[in-house]
Design a protein around this motif. Structure first.
Motif, PDB file in Angstrom:
ATOM      1  N   TRP A 104       0.298   0.957  -4.590  1.00 29.81           N
ATOM      2  CA  TRP A 104      -0.406   0.162  -3.497  1.00 29.81           C
ATOM      3  C   TRP A 104      -1.666  -0.084  -4.095  1.00 29.81           C
ATOM      4  CZ3 TRP A 104       1.006   3.434   1.596  1.00 29.81           C
ATOM      5  CH2 TRP A 104       2.328   2.992   1.907  1.00 29.81           C
TER       6      TRP A 104
ATOM      7  N   SER B  46      -2.445  -3.095  -1.579  1.00 24.52           N
ATOM      8  CA  SER B  46      -1.664  -3.895  -1.062  1.00 24.52           C
ATOM      9  C   SER B  46      -1.883  -3.638   0.726  1.00 24.52           C
ATOM     10  CB  SER B  46      -0.357  -3.285  -1.349  1.00 24.52           C
ATOM     11  OG  SER B  46       0.662  -3.964  -0.545  1.00 24.52           O
ATOM     12  N   TYR B  47      -1.547  -4.810   1.292  1.00 27.12           N
ATOM     13  CA  TYR B  47      -1.318  -4.862   2.729  1.00 27.12           C
ATOM     14  C   TYR B  47      -0.546  -3.825   3.322  1.00 27.12           C
ATOM     15  CZ  TYR B  47      -4.846  -8.603   3.205  1.00 27.12           C
ATOM     16  OH  TYR B  47      -6.023  -9.421   3.146  1.00 27.12           O
ATOM     17  N   GLN B  48       0.571  -3.361   2.422  1.00 23.65           N
ATOM     18  CA  GLN B  48       1.609  -2.394   2.922  1.00 23.65           C
ATOM     19  C   GLN B  48       1.001  -0.971   3.176  1.00 23.65           C
ATOM     20  OE1 GLN B  48       4.232  -2.920  -0.702  1.00 23.65           O
ATOM     21  NE2 GLN B  48       5.832  -3.586   0.767  1.00 23.65           N
TER      22      GLN B  48
ATOM     23  N   LYS C 157      -7.852  -2.288   3.665  1.00 22.20           N
ATOM     24  CA  LYS C 157      -6.475  -2.798   3.766  1.00 22.20           C
ATOM     25  C   LYS C 157      -5.927  -2.001   4.974  1.00 22.20           C
ATOM     26  CE  LYS C 157      -6.893  -6.352   0.971  1.00 22.20           C
ATOM     27  NZ  LYS C 157      -6.073  -6.168  -0.151  1.00 22.20           N
TER      28      LYS C 157
END
Length: 243
Positions: A164, A194-196, A225
């Motif tokens: 990420w 990452s937005y995950q 994020k």
């Protein structure tokens, strides 16, 4: 049997100990015995999304000196075969820290995701691997789960790394030899998450902590994020020598 197999492989693919030069061993037994697990915990200041300063606890397995330093530098220079001498140390400290967090209820019963420090694209191309991921993946790692009324090792709870974090494309100096201020300036805004990672509980993993600047940057990127960073783990820590 294992020794005979190593000798046979050594005839086909000659190798040598990265520390002392002993033939047919990535790291010989004598050099491995000098590496002793000594857990170290320290906190570093980080700034959360709201702008408040808080402490991020970092747990390390061993001091970054002597043969640990020599072996890790060799791994980073391409001797991935030597990672097996250090991998058990990182897996142990990571497993212990995850167990501590699960027992404390910090993740409210949810799975804690392990996010490794990324390599630059150029470094990965040259080496052919990511050192931190290699150390974690070099063998199975189990954390403790609540089974049959007690905390014990649960082989079903394998650690799965989440990529990420990535390095933002910009020229960055090598951290070696830089002062504390220069290190922080060198890593500011260099990572993108990452937005995950949003709403996930996270433990960051790196190879070495010196000033903590890289971990602070990782915390910033993940928190930005929506990631919830519970702590960090490193293979080694730079000893603090009294002035």
């Amino acid at each position: 049997m294992r020794e005979s197999l190593r000798d046979a492989v050594g005839l086909v693919l000659p190798t040598w100990c990265v520390v002392c030069g002993t033939e047919n061993r990535s790291v010989c037994g004598a050099c491995r015995e000098t590496i002793v697990y000594r857990e170290n915990r320290r906190s570093i200041p980080v700034v959360d999304r709201a702008g408040a300063v808080r402490e991020l606890w970092v747990c390390s397995a061993v001091a970054y000196e002597g043969n640990v330093r020599r072996i890790l530098l060799a791994v980073k220079e391409g001797r991935s075969d030597a990672s097996g001498a250090l991998a058990p140390l990182l897996r142990r400290v990571l497993g212990d820290e995850l167990a501590r967090l699960y027992r404390s209820g910090a993740s409210a019963g949810r799975v804690i995701r392990v996010v490794p420090m990324p390599s630059t694209a150029r470094s990965e191309r040259l080496r052919g691997f990511r050192p931190v991921e290699l150390l974690v993946r070099s063998g199975s790692l189990c954390v403790f789960g609540f089974l049959e009324g007690a905390w014990r090792q649960d082989a079903s709870r394998r650690v799965r790394l989440k990529r990420w974090l990535r390095v933002r494309r910009r020229r960055r100096k090598n951290q070696v030899g830089l002062s504390r201020t220069e290190r922080q300036r060198n890593v500011d805004e260099t990572l993108v998450a990452s937005y995950q990672c949003a709403t996930n509980f996270i433990v960051i993993v790196d190879d070495v902590i010196t000033t903590g600047s890289s971990l602070r940057e990782s915390y910033r990127a993940l928190s930005e994020k929506g990631g919830i960073v519970l702590g960090a783990v490193t293979l080694a820590h730079t000893p603090r020598h009294p002035v």
